[in-house]
Motif scaffolding. Structure first.
Motif, PDB file in Angstrom:
ATOM      1  N   ASN A  79      56.759  -7.826 -16.680  1.00  0.00           N
ATOM      2  CA  ASN A  79      56.384  -8.631 -15.509  1.00  0.00           C
ATOM      3  C   ASN A  79      56.881 -10.065 -15.629  1.00  0.00           C
ATOM      4  OD1 ASN A  79      55.061  -6.461 -14.326  1.00  0.00           O
ATOM      5  ND2 ASN A  79      53.078  -6.997 -15.201  1.00  0.00           N
ATOM      6  N   LEU A  80      57.016 -10.560 -16.862  1.00  0.00           N
ATOM      7  CA  LEU A  80      57.508 -11.920 -17.090  1.00  0.00           C
ATOM      8  C   LEU A  80      59.032 -11.994 -17.049  1.00  0.00           C
ATOM      9  CD1 LEU A  80      55.114 -13.074 -19.958  1.00  0.00           C
ATOM     10  CD2 LEU A  80      55.132 -13.892 -17.578  1.00  0.00           C
ATOM     11  N   GLY A  81      59.693 -10.835 -17.001  1.00  0.00           N
ATOM     12  CA  GLY A  81      61.143 -10.815 -16.916  1.00  0.00           C
ATOM     13  C   GLY A  81      61.861 -10.938 -18.238  1.00  0.00           C
ATOM     14  N   VAL A  82      61.139 -10.766 -19.352  1.00  0.00           N
ATOM     15  CA  VAL A  82      61.787 -10.873 -20.661  1.00  0.00           C
ATOM     16  C   VAL A  82      61.956  -9.508 -21.322  1.00  0.00           C
ATOM     17  CG1 VAL A  82      60.981 -13.225 -21.042  1.00  0.00           C
ATOM     18  CG2 VAL A  82      59.566 -11.322 -21.797  1.00  0.00           C
ATOM     19  N   MET A  83      61.651  -8.441 -20.593  1.00  0.00           N
ATOM     20  CA  MET A  83      61.854  -7.088 -21.102  1.00  0.00           C
ATOM     21  C   MET A  83      62.566  -6.286 -20.024  1.00  0.00           C
ATOM     22  SD  MET A  83      58.946  -4.570 -22.728  1.00  0.00           S
ATOM     23  CE  MET A  83      59.384  -3.545 -24.150  1.00  0.00           C
ATOM     24  N   THR A  84      63.611  -5.562 -20.387  1.00  0.00           N
ATOM     25  CA  THR A  84      64.386  -4.814 -19.407  1.00  0.00           C
ATOM     26  C   THR A  84      63.632  -3.564 -18.981  1.00  0.00           C
ATOM     27  OG1 THR A  84      65.544  -3.453 -21.043  1.00  0.00           O
ATOM     28  CG2 THR A  84      66.491  -5.620 -20.536  1.00  0.00           C
ATOM     29  N   LEU A  85      64.113  -2.967 -17.883  1.00  0.00           N
ATOM     30  CA  LEU A  85      63.499  -1.743 -17.388  1.00  0.00           C
ATOM     31  C   LEU A  85      63.637  -0.621 -18.411  1.00  0.00           C
ATOM     32  CD1 LEU A  85      62.105  -0.242 -15.060  1.00  0.00           C
ATOM     33  CD2 LEU A  85      64.383   0.240 -14.113  1.00  0.00           C
ATOM     34  N   GLU A  86      64.799  -0.558 -19.079  1.00  0.00           N
ATOM     35  CA  GLU A  86      65.009   0.476 -20.094  1.00  0.00           C
ATOM     36  C   GLU A  86      64.043   0.298 -21.268  1.00  0.00           C
ATOM     37  OE1 GLU A  86      67.351  -1.314 -18.732  1.00  0.00           O
ATOM     38  OE2 GLU A  86      68.576   0.140 -17.621  1.00  0.00           O
ATOM     39  N   GLU A  87      63.828  -0.953 -21.681  1.00  0.00           N
ATOM     40  CA  GLU A  87      62.888  -1.209 -22.771  1.00  0.00           C
ATOM     41  C   GLU A  87      61.467  -0.864 -22.356  1.00  0.00           C
ATOM     42  OE1 GLU A  87      65.345  -4.881 -24.943  1.00  0.00           O
ATOM     43  OE2 GLU A  87      63.780  -5.283 -23.445  1.00  0.00           O
ATOM     44  N   ARG A  88      61.138  -1.158 -21.101  1.00  0.00           N
ATOM     45  CA  ARG A  88      59.800  -0.822 -20.589  1.00  0.00           C
ATOM     46  C   ARG A  88      59.596   0.698 -20.600  1.00  0.00           C
ATOM     47  NH1 ARG A  88      55.524   0.421 -19.667  1.00  0.00           N
ATOM     48  NH2 ARG A  88      54.036  -0.238 -18.083  1.00  0.00           N
ATOM     49  N   ALA A  89      60.604   1.442 -20.191  1.00  0.00           N
ATOM     50  CA  ALA A  89      60.520   2.902 -20.211  1.00  0.00           C
ATOM     51  C   ALA A  89      60.403   3.422 -21.636  1.00  0.00           C
ATOM     52  CB  ALA A  89      61.740   3.512 -19.518  1.00  0.00           C
ATOM     53  N   ALA A  90      61.108   2.774 -22.571  1.00  0.00           N
ATOM     54  CA  ALA A  90      61.030   3.184 -23.973  1.00  0.00           C
ATOM     55  C   ALA A  90      59.633   2.966 -24.529  1.00  0.00           C
ATOM     56  CB  ALA A  90      62.060   2.411 -24.801  1.00  0.00           C
ATOM     57  N   ALA A  91      58.957   1.897 -24.104  1.00  0.00           N
ATOM     58  CA  ALA A  91      57.587   1.655 -24.550  1.00  0.00           C
ATOM     59  C   ALA A  91      56.655   2.764 -24.052  1.00  0.00           C
ATOM     60  CB  ALA A  91      57.109   0.284 -24.057  1.00  0.00           C
ATOM     61  N   ASP A  92      56.845   3.206 -22.812  1.00  0.00           N
ATOM     62  CA  ASP A  92      56.039   4.324 -22.299  1.00  0.00           C
ATOM     63  C   ASP A  92      56.308   5.592 -23.111  1.00  0.00           C
ATOM     64  OD1 ASP A  92      54.678   2.957 -20.365  1.00  0.00           O
ATOM     65  OD2 ASP A  92      56.061   3.459 -18.745  1.00  0.00           O
ATOM     66  N   TRP A  93      57.579   5.825 -23.446  1.00  0.00           N
ATOM     67  CA  TRP A  93      57.922   7.001 -24.241  1.00  0.00           C
ATOM     68  C   TRP A  93      57.260   6.936 -25.613  1.00  0.00           C
ATOM     69  CZ3 TRP A  93      60.572   7.631 -28.872  1.00  0.00           C
ATOM     70  CH2 TRP A  93      60.915   8.937 -29.203  1.00  0.00           C
ATOM     71  N   LEU A  94      57.283   5.775 -26.241  1.00  0.00           N
ATOM     72  CA  LEU A  94      56.658   5.618 -27.552  1.00  0.00           C
ATOM     73  C   LEU A  94      55.150   5.883 -27.469  1.00  0.00           C
ATOM     74  CD1 LEU A  94      58.562   2.478 -28.865  1.00  0.00           C
ATOM     75  CD2 LEU A  94      58.472   4.700 -30.013  1.00  0.00           C
ATOM     76  N   PHE A  95      54.510   5.413 -26.416  1.00  0.00           N
ATOM     77  CA  PHE A  95      53.080   5.664 -26.263  1.00  0.00           C
ATOM     78  C   PHE A  95      52.805   7.161 -26.176  1.00  0.00           C
ATOM     79  CE2 PHE A  95      49.291   6.333 -23.688  1.00  0.00           C
ATOM     80  CZ  PHE A  95      48.359   5.578 -24.374  1.00  0.00           C
TER      81      PHE A  95
END
Length: 233
Positions: A79-95
């Motif tokens: 939301n702050l714009g310091v993480m890419t969409l791909e990185e955000r998706a990777a965080a969901d995958w890790l969870f």
């Protein structure tokens, strides 16, 4: 019938590579480690990956709590714009991977029912929390029309896939119908795994990862004409 698009085995974005731990790796970690430290998103993913690698029965509550924390942090960084969409998706995958690993370590088939009472209670709490995070898959029906007693009096109807019965289901989901009512969902199921005591209630339904364009059907049993007539009244 489950609607198109679910359930699917979640995966990393195409071409995306997870960073190694924050301590670097064996292949010359200097530049890669520096990249991780410079990027908040990569640093979070590297730390999140360490949580996944270490997750197990001995630290189940800690691992799940850490996974929840890093998923929330990933959302805030995005939301702050310091993480890419791909990185955000990777965080969901890790969870999801942490949840899957903990379920395998704590479930009845892993022999955890013999654990000491306090530890067994803690494991049960973690499994319940994991079930609460299970995704919803949408059914092409109305709970209020086809199985009204599920909503009205909490009746639990047997539900199971109708195909690929020779394959072990790899996903656990909750079910929602296609109505606009938030009560049109199924979140209580008859457990199907070995080691589940008689009379116990499961919070998720085991299903298979769906292949592209696959018609995936579920059977809901013991419903009868009575449910349909009540829903049409």
């Amino acid at each position: 019938q489950l609607l198109p698009g679910s359930p699917r085995e979640p995966g990393l974005p195409p071409g995306f590579t997870l960073p190694h731990g924050t301590g670097g790796d064996k292949d010359g970690g200097g530049e890669r480690e520096a990249e991780v430290v410079r990027s908040p998103g990569r640093f979070l993913l590297a730390t999140f990956r360490e949580v996944l690698d270490a997750a197990g029965a001995g630290n189940a509550r800690e691992s799940f709590t850490d996974a929840q924390y890093f998923r929330k942090e990933a959302s805030e960084l995005f939301n702050l714009g310091v993480m890419t969409l791909e990185e955000r998706a990777a965080a969901d995958w890790l969870f999801r991977e942490v949840c899957k690993k903990l379920r395998a370590a704590l479930g009845p088939e892993a022999g955890q029912q013999e654990a000491a009472a306090p530890l067994a209670a803690e494991h049960a709490d973690v499994l319940a929390a994991i079930d609460h995070e299970a995704p919803y898959c949408h059914m092409n029906l109305s709970v209020f029309r086809s199985m009204v007693d599920s909503w009205a009096i909490g009746q639990i109807f047997p539900v199971m896939p109708l195909q690929r019965l020779h394959e072990h289901p790899s996903l656990r989901v909750r079910l929602a119908d296609i109505t606009c009512d938030s009560d049109g969902r199924l979140e209580r199921f008859i457990p199907s795994g070995r080691g589940s005591p008689n009379g116990s209630v499961g919070r998720t339904l085991p299903v298979h990862a769906r292949a592209p364009d696959e018609l995936y059907l579920l059977g809901i049993f013991l419903v009868g004409v009575y449910q349909e007539s009540m829903g049409s009244a």
